[in-house]
Design an enzyme around this catalytic site. Structure first.
Site, mmCIF file in Angstrom:
data_model
loop_
_atom_site.group_PDB
_atom_site.id
_atom_site.type_symbol
_atom_site.label_atom_id
_atom_site.label_comp_id
_atom_site.label_asym_id
_atom_site.label_seq_id
_atom_site.Cartn_x
_atom_site.Cartn_y
_atom_site.Cartn_z
ATOM 1 N N ALA A 177 -3.469 -7.653 -4.818
ATOM 2 C CA ALA A 177 -2.858 -6.327 -4.919
ATOM 3 C C ALA A 177 -3.906 -5.312 -5.362
ATOM 4 O O ALA A 177 -4.875 -5.655 -6.037
ATOM 5 C CB ALA A 177 -1.709 -6.355 -5.929
ATOM 6 N N GLY A 178 -3.704 -4.072 -4.994
ATOM 7 C CA GLY A 178 -4.570 -2.998 -5.459
ATOM 8 C C GLY A 178 -3.746 -1.767 -5.743
ATOM 9 O O GLY A 178 -3.261 -1.116 -4.819
ATOM 10 N N HIS A 179 -3.527 -1.471 -7.015
ATOM 11 C CA HIS A 179 -2.734 -0.301 -7.386
ATOM 12 C C HIS A 179 -3.683 0.808 -7.844
ATOM 13 O O HIS A 179 -4.404 0.657 -8.833
ATOM 14 C CB HIS A 179 -1.743 -0.664 -8.496
ATOM 15 C CG HIS A 179 -0.639 -1.551 -8.014
ATOM 16 N ND1 HIS A 179 0.372 -2.024 -8.829
ATOM 17 C CD2 HIS A 179 -0.377 -2.060 -6.785
ATOM 18 C CE1 HIS A 179 1.194 -2.783 -8.119
ATOM 19 N NE2 HIS A 179 0.748 -2.813 -6.885
ATOM 20 N N GLN A 189 2.344 -5.785 -3.470
ATOM 21 C CA GLN A 189 2.531 -5.887 -2.021
ATOM 22 C C GLN A 189 3.806 -5.132 -1.596
ATOM 23 O O GLN A 189 4.151 -4.146 -2.216
ATOM 24 C CB GLN A 189 2.550 -7.347 -1.555
ATOM 25 C CG GLN A 189 1.191 -8.038 -1.579
ATOM 26 C CD GLN A 189 0.871 -8.635 -2.940
ATOM 27 O OE1 GLN A 189 1.709 -9.216 -3.610
ATOM 28 N NE2 GLN A 189 -0.365 -8.520 -3.354
ATOM 29 N N ASP A 215 0.817 -1.224 0.000
ATOM 30 C CA ASP A 215 0.000 0.000 0.000
ATOM 31 C C ASP A 215 0.851 1.275 0.000
ATOM 32 O O ASP A 215 0.408 2.323 0.471
ATOM 33 C CB ASP A 215 -0.953 0.034 1.206
ATOM 34 C CG ASP A 215 -1.758 -1.249 1.356
ATOM 35 O OD1 ASP A 215 -2.380 -1.663 0.370
ATOM 36 O OD2 ASP A 215 -1.739 -1.836 2.451
ATOM 37 N N LYS A 239 2.696 2.331 -5.128
ATOM 38 C CA LYS A 239 3.496 1.914 -6.280
ATOM 39 C C LYS A 239 2.804 2.206 -7.608
ATOM 40 O O LYS A 239 3.437 2.590 -8.583
ATOM 41 C CB LYS A 239 3.803 0.408 -6.175
ATOM 42 C CG LYS A 239 4.642 0.041 -4.954
ATOM 43 C CD LYS A 239 4.860 -1.455 -4.856
ATOM 44 C CE LYS A 239 3.623 -2.226 -4.516
ATOM 45 N NZ LYS A 239 3.047 -1.891 -3.176
#
Length: 423
Positions: free
Chosen positions: A39-41, A224, A13, A16
């Site tokens: 993941a969450g971008h 991550q 978090d 990135k």
């Protein structure tokens, strides 16, 4: 031509996605090398917020090719939804998004196993995102997994049904009641597979090594953070892949001597989602203020993030493990308004003061020592150059540079791609 890496240095978090988006104009290819839809971008530009889970963060740029590498695990159902979101914004991904044949597939029963495993742990649960990531990597290392390339084979359905049958047998082991309708889950999965098959599958290691020989510029994008690495993170409260620089080599098929710059992303403070030790965690008003101003909620799960002061012991550890050459500090704007800032510079570990990251950082073994810094009141979000930054922020950054031995090249002062100050 070398491959540059971009990695998170904390518990994920870090921001990135924004930096990949900012840097993409300098690269021909953006390649994701590990992780999955856990993941969450988040990317914000032109008044729109975009959240990507599996697709590389360079997809919104017209010229860059985007590669999902062999180290990634793909859920066709979530991947289909990502592509449909791109359709809404008229992003032409059909020629810009390439999928490694060696990437593993997340099956519906992987998600069921994840839920059963986490539920069975009770209070000892690790904080899984329940996306089926762990069980998929377990099948990968157990040599049972299904890969994207299998979809090109005539008997892929047979392989799928055999693995699903094995998973259903494993569910009985947990003795946990999980409500599910496999027929509905498989119908969704089949639609996802059909969408996935509209994209180009490649032998990504061959593609990338040829690109290197052709002097193409490549940025490897991690998911991550380093402290969630399966080997070097705060085990067992970690993810199931190698999130550190070494993971880029195995997750893309790129040799170590082909790695160039290693960009390390970190927040001006520290956050963590889910369970696990967190030495600098704050339970007071300062922690609540960080969470409120920083809008600290997980991009994938929506879970609130735990907040605390910057942990320099952990940061230096991540810098060393990854061989970081440039640092990028995110969310400097969130700390505006704090009278006093703190940075953890050492631990008290089993009665001794140490400055390295030890095997176990559980609270019964570790307490922290802080250095204090004067805060700043200025609103950073409208600043556009390094010369505008307040002196106290510059001093804060200088201390981090001195302690890590690595320059901070970017200071982010807001979520939009334009709110990025290059030093």
């Amino acid at each position: 031509m070398a491959v540059d890496l971009l990695l998170g240095l904390q518990w994920g978090d870090e921001g990135k996605g924004k930096i990949v988006d900012v840097l993409t104009t300098n690269y021909d290819i953006i390649a994701r090398f590990q992780g999955g839809p856990n993941a969450g971008h988040t990317l914000i530009f032109d008044g729109h917020k975009h959240v990507l889970h599996t697709i590389p963060s360079g997809i919104f740029h017209k010229t860059a090719l985007n590669v999902v590498g062999n180290g990634v695990v793909i859920d066709p159902v979530i991947f289909k939804k990502e592509l449909e979101n791109l359709d809404k914004h008229k992003v032409d991904y059909t020629t810009k998004l390439l999928i490694s044949r060696k990437a593993h597939l997340i099956l519906p029963t992987h998600r069921l196993l994840d839920a059963a495993s986490e539920t069975s742990k009770g209070k000892a649960k690790i904080g899984s995102t329940l996306k089926g990531i762990g069980p998929t990597y377990m099948d990968k290392t157990g040599r049972n997994g299904m890969r994207v390339g299998d979809l090109e084979l005539e008997n892929w359905k047979e392989k799928y049904h055999a693995l699903t049958a094995k998973h259903l047998g494993m569910l009985d082991y947990f003795n946990i009641k999980i409500e599910y309708n496999l027929e509905e889950l498989e119908a969704e999965f089949d639609k996802g597979i059909e969408k996935l098959k509209t994209l180009q599958f490649i032998d990504s290691e061959e593609f990338l090594n040829q690109a290197i020989k052709q002097n193409k510029t490549i940025l490897a994008e991690g998911a991550q953070g380093s402290l969630l690495d399966i080997d070097f993170g705060t085990y067992p409260f970690v993810t199931s892949s190698n999130t550190t620089a070494a993971g880029a080599c195995t997750g893309l098929g790129v040799a170590p001597n082909k790695i160039g710059e290693v960009y390390g992303i970190f927040k001006a403070y520290t956050t963590r989602v889910g369970s696990g030790p967190f030495p600098t965690e704050l339970f007071d008003e300062d922690g609540k203020e960080m969470a409120k101003v920083g809008q600290e909620f997980g991009a994938t799960t929506g879970r609130p993030r735990r907040c605390g002061w910057l942990d320099l012991v952990a940061l230096k550890y991540a810098v060393d493990v990854n061989g970081v050459t440039q640092l990028m500090m995110m969310k400097g704007d969130v700390l505006s308004g704090f009278d006093t800032l703190k940075i953890c510079t050492s631990y008290n570990y089993k009665g001794k003061e140490i400055s390295h990251f030890p095997y176990n950082i559980e609270p019964e073994n570790v307490s922290v020592n802080y250095s204090e810094f004067k805060g700043w009141d200025e609103d950073l979000t409208k600043m556009t150059s390094a010369e505008q930054l307040p002196k106290n922020l510059i001093d804060y950054v200088a201390f981090i540079e001195k302690e890590t031995g690595v320059p901070v090249k970017i200071v982010s002062v807001g979520p939009d791609r334009k709110q990025t100050i290059v030093r």
